[in-house]
Design an enzyme around this catalytic site. Sequence first.
Site, PDB file in Angstrom:
ATOM      1  CB  VAL A 100      17.357   9.198  -5.797  1.00 37.43           C
ATOM      2  CG1 VAL A 100      18.014   9.842  -7.012  1.00 37.43           C
ATOM      3  CG2 VAL A 100      16.367   8.112  -6.236  1.00 37.43           C
ATOM      4  NE  ARG A 149      -1.063  -5.041  -1.090  1.00 38.97           N
ATOM      5  CZ  ARG A 149      -1.809  -3.992  -0.715  1.00 38.97           C
ATOM      6  NH1 ARG A 149      -2.783  -3.563  -1.473  1.00 38.97           N
ATOM      7  NH2 ARG A 149      -1.561  -3.371   0.421  1.00 38.97           N
ATOM      8  N   GLY A 187       0.838  -1.213   0.000  1.00 39.53           N
ATOM      9  CA  GLY A 187       0.000   0.000   0.000  1.00 39.53           C
ATOM     10  C   GLY A 187       0.864   1.251   0.000  1.00 39.53           C
ATOM     11  CG  ASP A 199       4.424  -7.101   7.883  1.00 38.89           C
ATOM     12  OD1 ASP A 199       3.622  -6.939   6.955  1.00 38.89           O
ATOM     13  OD2 ASP A 199       4.091  -7.350   9.056  1.00 38.89           O
ATOM     14  CG  ASP A 231       0.840  -3.141  10.109  1.00 35.85           C
ATOM     15  OD1 ASP A 231       1.732  -2.501   9.519  1.00 35.85           O
ATOM     16  OD2 ASP A 231       0.003  -3.841   9.516  1.00 35.85           O
ATOM     17  CG  MET A 248      -7.859   2.432   5.951  1.00 35.32           C
ATOM     18  SD  MET A 248      -6.807   2.761   4.530  1.00 35.32           S
ATOM     19  CE  MET A 248      -7.869   2.190   3.203  1.00 35.32           C
ATOM     20  N   GLY A 249      -6.054   0.554   9.084  1.00 35.48           N
ATOM     21  CA  GLY A 249      -5.046  -0.022   9.983  1.00 35.48           C
ATOM     22  C   GLY A 249      -4.856  -1.510   9.804  1.00 35.48           C
ATOM     23  NE  ARG A 250      -2.029  -4.934   6.075  1.00 42.47           N
ATOM     24  CZ  ARG A 250      -1.369  -5.173   4.950  1.00 42.47           C
ATOM     25  NH1 ARG A 250      -1.725  -6.169   4.187  1.00 42.47           N
ATOM     26  NH2 ARG A 250      -0.369  -4.422   4.585  1.00 42.47           N
ATOM     27  CG  ASP A 307      -1.867  -0.301   8.008  1.00 41.92           C
ATOM     28  OD1 ASP A 307      -2.740   0.573   7.864  1.00 41.92           O
ATOM     29  OD2 ASP A 307      -1.684  -1.233   7.204  1.00 41.92           O
ATOM     30  CB  THR A 356       2.653   0.483   6.255  1.00 43.23           C
ATOM     31  OG1 THR A 356       1.266   0.289   6.564  1.00 43.23           O
ATOM     32  CG2 THR A 356       3.467   0.135   7.497  1.00 43.23           C
TER      33      THR A 356
END
Length: 325
Positions: free
Chosen positions: A28, A76, A15, A107, A133, A173-175, A131, A129
């Site tokens: 870069v 993905r 994501g 991850d 997490d 959100m946050g999975r 999240d 991310t």
Amino acid sequence: MSTEIQSIGVLTSGGDAPGMNAAVRAVVRSGLSQGLRVLGIERGYAGLLNEELHEMKSSDVSDIIQRGGTVLYTARCMEFMTEEGQKEGARICRKYGIDGIVVIGGDGSYRGAGKLSKQGINTIGVPGTIDLDIASTEYTIGFDTAINTAMDAIDKIRDTSSSHERCSVIEVMGRSAGYIAITCGIATGSDDILLPEVYDGDEQTIIDHVLQNRKVGKKHHLVINAEGIGHSATLARHIEEATGVETRATILGYLQRGGSPTCRDRFMASLMGSAAVDLLLQGKSNRVVGVSNGKIVDYDLDEALKMQKTMPEDWVRVSQLLLRK
Ligand code: ADP
Ligand code: F6P
């Protein structure tokens, strides 16, 4: 500088997250400043397999530090989950003379980086991310922007919720993690914060809380619900049916992933992107960059993936203590 590393690649995967561009820029510019050739790989591992690589000049990352999303695009890629895909990725790296790759992502992307390093390509992961997490780091690029965006949205919902004397269920959100929910919940003074790590599905406690707040004259009632729990519309319906208080559900969704990154995201992305290049220059591989006690650190990637992250108990306790009684 190690004589072995001459060319590096950089990709963004999983994501997107605000601040990824600042990290790409850091890789870069830091690479070029230290005499490396730097290739941008578009669309994550999918782009690697499709040979979507191009050499990057310093000017290619001008005017991107303030932009959300990722200029390298992200994707993905199922093919990269297979050993054949990973071997092909390593072959393409060798074809383009790439000695090491910086992978900016979550991850899942780290797992892909681990597989690539086992195929002989040096890899360094940078946590990107919204999240928060990833267990091996206190900080992930994009989290700060996402929580500020969500906080702003929740404040706005609060206005209309108060005007109509409604209850609002707001899904963030946050999975499967509740870091966005707890942070925004506390920062907006919300009445109930439902975390996947803690919530036991007891709707009655929320219903009782709505009724109790009405008794003490509260004009609105904000329930922050984490994506990992979901079913916000159903919960809103149940609250309305049980309490008679008009209740609306709002799913904040992808707006939390966009927007200009905050200062903190840009700053941390710059430090972590640069640290990843330093690790490659030291000949390191299969490592991930992170933050521990406010300092930039790095860990073995396999060890990092085994680490566990738990919701700080004091965050949950404070969220309870600050409720109006
Ligand atoms: P995130 O990096 O945000 O956690 P994903 O879990 O979707 O996002 O992972 C991003 C990509 O990383 C996947 O689409 C896949 O290409 C690659 N990846 C994830 N897990 C593995 C794995 N076990 N082996 C190889 N590649 C993987
Ligand atoms: O990891 C970031 C995130 O936005 C999560 O909060 C959410 O669960 C997921 O990505 C959504 O992914 P997708 O872009 O595939 O819908």
